[in-house]
Each structure stands twice: as structure tokens, then as C-alpha cells.
Design an enzyme around this catalytic site. Structure first.
Site, PDB file in Angstrom:
ATOM      1  CD  GLU A  94      -1.794  -2.390   1.311  1.00 47.04           C
ATOM      2  OE1 GLU A  94      -2.660  -3.252   1.056  1.00 47.04           O
ATOM      3  OE2 GLU A  94      -0.655  -2.676   1.767  1.00 47.04           O
TER       4      GLU A  94
ATOM      5  CG  HIS B 224     -10.308  -7.370   7.512  1.00 47.26           C
ATOM      6  ND1 HIS B 224      -9.326  -7.996   8.238  1.00 47.26           N
ATOM      7  CD2 HIS B 224      -9.986  -7.533   6.210  1.00 47.26           C
ATOM      8  CE1 HIS B 224      -8.440  -8.526   7.406  1.00 47.26           C
ATOM      9  NE2 HIS B 224      -8.815  -8.257   6.168  1.00 47.26           N
TER      10      HIS B 224
END
Length: 335
Positions: A71, A140
Site C-alpha cells: 500500500e 477489517h
């Protein structure tokens, strides 16, 4: 005079929220060849939630770029692409993963326009699913609005319906500023009719969801639906709540919010963000600073618990604001 001259036919089509995001993205890629997408599995797989489905086939692998699981690297690449004239959309697959790119988002994305003395613009959109899902576990189920709101130079918006998802996506892509678009993992399958005609929403305007007289309820993203569920109960109890989806998390639409506060004199904020340092805390400060003289009661802010989201379904539910809590808070405010 022919009446038909004054009759307009509005055409609509029905889309799920993820399809509305895809439609807005595809329209902007058709419109502007500088628009490109990058992220993990955004290409031929079509994105983890299918927001980029079919785009790689249509636009090719260079405009819809599958990246390694890195990322920080591909977010930095997107910022560099924006500096040199492209208009990239970076998908984080899950917003929690973008914490790995916090340095790039903060020190580069938010600052380069300023530190370059205006020589560079960073027209980038950073987007992806977030929020508390259904037993997705702590890593998450992050609510990252509070992490990013303090970064100077970045705008933040949160979509909640297929209509505003498409309109905000198109507006974010066209903006000359870096924009973080928050999508909620549990809203992707919401269905709504949206216009066939092109439309673009403002990145800085709230949405009046339900006009009312007794209390202003400010919310956004998934909590909009918990609020509207509570509103049905409140109406049956004789209350008339005004519901506003703030949509723009940074900056706040203080014009719309202020007009509502001046009318109802009571404010309830409902968010999924954490209580400490969250959007609700910033919104409370802004309302107190600008409209305190119009308040007849202290502002109440209902937020998620300051704990990592549990995996267990019952415990997960307890960490998030529920409609019954909203009803109780309004009754308390209107005593």
C-alpha cells in the site's frame, strides 16, 4: 399553449451502490483519459467488492493497474502520478490497509501542494470499503475517518446511497484536491433508482434526509439507516426529528447544519466512528463554537465504543450505536 412543452420526462435506472460507484468511475474514465485506477485486484478480478468490474477489459491494464500488496508503494506512485498530470484513483481494498500508506497520505498527499508553493496539485482519490462489517474482525472493521481528519490539505466524504455514491465519486475525481472517499462494507448491496442524466454532487454539502422541527440528528454512512429506523419509532411517539446526512466529513457544511440548529435548538450526533477524537467530537466543537447561543440543551453524541471491534457477533453489535439508543437520546434531549 401546448402543455407538453412544460412536461419533462425523467428517466431512471436501478443500481446497487457498488454498481453506482462503478458507473461514476467508468463515466469519468470515458470523459477524461487522464483518469486511472490502481490497487490490489482492481484489474481483471474487478476489485474485492466489484467496484472496478470490467474496467480493465475496457480501458486496458495501464489505466486499470493491478499492484503488488504494498500500500505504501502504490499510494506513493498514485501521488506521483497526480503530480505529473494524471488523475489516479487508489483503492485500498480495505481502508484498514491504508494505514500502511499513512506516511504517503499525510506527508505527501496532504502537504505537497503547500510545500511546493503551489507548483504541484494532487488531484487524487483514495477510496475503499471500511466500517464495522459482520464479523470481519478488528483489523477489517476499522473506522478511519478519525485517523485522517486531522491531515491538512485533504477533503473527506462518505457515501451512503447509490445516488450520492455516484455523484460524490464523479465530484472527487474532478476535484483538484486530494479526496478520501469512504464507502461502507455493508452498504454495497443497497439498491436505488438514480437518474440516467449525468449529475455531479458537491463535495462540501450535507443532505437533508428528513425535515423536522424538534431535534437535529446529524449522521453519515451506515448510521443514516439506523437513524431513519429510529425516526419511525420517534414519529410514532410524537417527535419530529430532522435528519441530516453530513456527507462531507471535512470540511463540514456548517451552513446547512447551522440553519437546522437555529430551527430545532437541539442536536444529536450519531456516528460509527470512535468516541475519542472522532468526527462527532469535531462536529460537537464546531457547533458549540458557531451556534452555542441557539442550543437549548447540551449536544449528545452517540459513537462506537473505544475498543477494537470484537469478532463475536453479539459483542460486535454492542460496540455500534443501535436504533433504540437513538430513540432514548432524543427523548432525553426533548424533555
Amino acid at each position: 399553449m401546448e402543455l407538453s412543452r412544460y412536461v419533462y420526462t425523467f428517466c431512471w435506472h436501478e443500481l446497487l451502490l457498488f454498481e453506482a460507484l462503478l458507473e461514476g468511475l467508468e463515466e469519468e474514465m470515458d470523459r477524461d483519459p487522464r483518469v486511472c485506477v490502481m490497487g490490489e485486484d482492481v484489474g481483471h478480478y474487478g476489485g474485492s467488492y466489484k467496484v472496478t468490474k470490467g474496467l480493465a477489459t475496457k480501458f486496458g491494464d495501464l489505466r486499470v493497474l493491478d499492484t503488488p500488496i504494498a500500500e505504501n508503494s502504490f499510494t506513493g506512485m498514485g501521488i506521483g502520478a497526480a503530480m505529473t498530470g494524471l488523475r489516479p484513483i487508489v483503492e485500498g481494498m480495505n481502508m484498514g490497509f491504508l494505514l500502511l500508506a499513512f506516511n504517503q497520505i499525510s506527508n505527501n498527499c496532504g502537504m505537497l501542494h503547500y510545500t511546493s508553493g503551489g507548483q504541484f496539485k494532487i488531484p487524487i482519490v483514495i477510496r475503499g470499503p471500511g466500517g464495522v462489517g459482520r464479523q470481519l474482525g478488528a483489523e477489517h472493521s476499522q473506522r478511519l475517518e478519525s485517523y485522517f481528519q486531522s491531515i491538512p490539505g485533504i477533503q473527506m466524504v462518505a457515501c451512503s446511497t447509490p445516488y450520492n455514491a455516484k455523484g460524490l465519486m464523479k465530484a472527487a475525481i474532478r476535484s483538484e484536491n486530494p479526496v478520501i472517499l469512504f464507502e461502507h462494507v455493508l452498504l454495497y448491496n443497497l439498491k436505488e433508482r438514480i437518474p440516467d442524466e449525468e449529475y455531479v454532487l458537491s463535495l462540501e454539502e450535507a443532505e437533508m434526509v428528513r425535515p423536522g422541527e424538534h431535534v437535529t440528528i446529524l449522521t453519515y454512512s451506515r448510521m443514516r439507516y439506523h437513524v431513519m429506523q429510529a425516526a419511525k419509532t420517534l414519529v410514532n411517539k410524537g417527535y419530529d426529528p430532522e435528519v441530516i446526512d453530513i456527507r462531507s466529513l471535512k470540511p463540514f457544511d456548517l451552513h446547512t447544519i447551522g440553519n437546522s440548529v437555529k430551527k430545532t435548538h437541539r442536536v444529536l450526533i450519531v456516528e460509527e466512528c470512535m468516541r475519542t477524537g472522532g468526527i462527532g467530537a469535531s462536529l460537537t466543537a464546531a457547533i458549540t463554537e458557531n451556534f452555542n447561543d441557539y442550543l437549548d440543551a447540551p449536544i449528545i453524541c452517540l459513537s462506537s465504543q473505544d475498543v477494537p471491534t470484537p469478532y463475536a457477533g453479539t459483542l460486535e453489535e454492542w460496540t455500534v450505536v443501535q436504533p433504540s439508543q437513538i430513540v432514548t437520546a432524543v427523548e432525553q434531549l426533548c424533555q
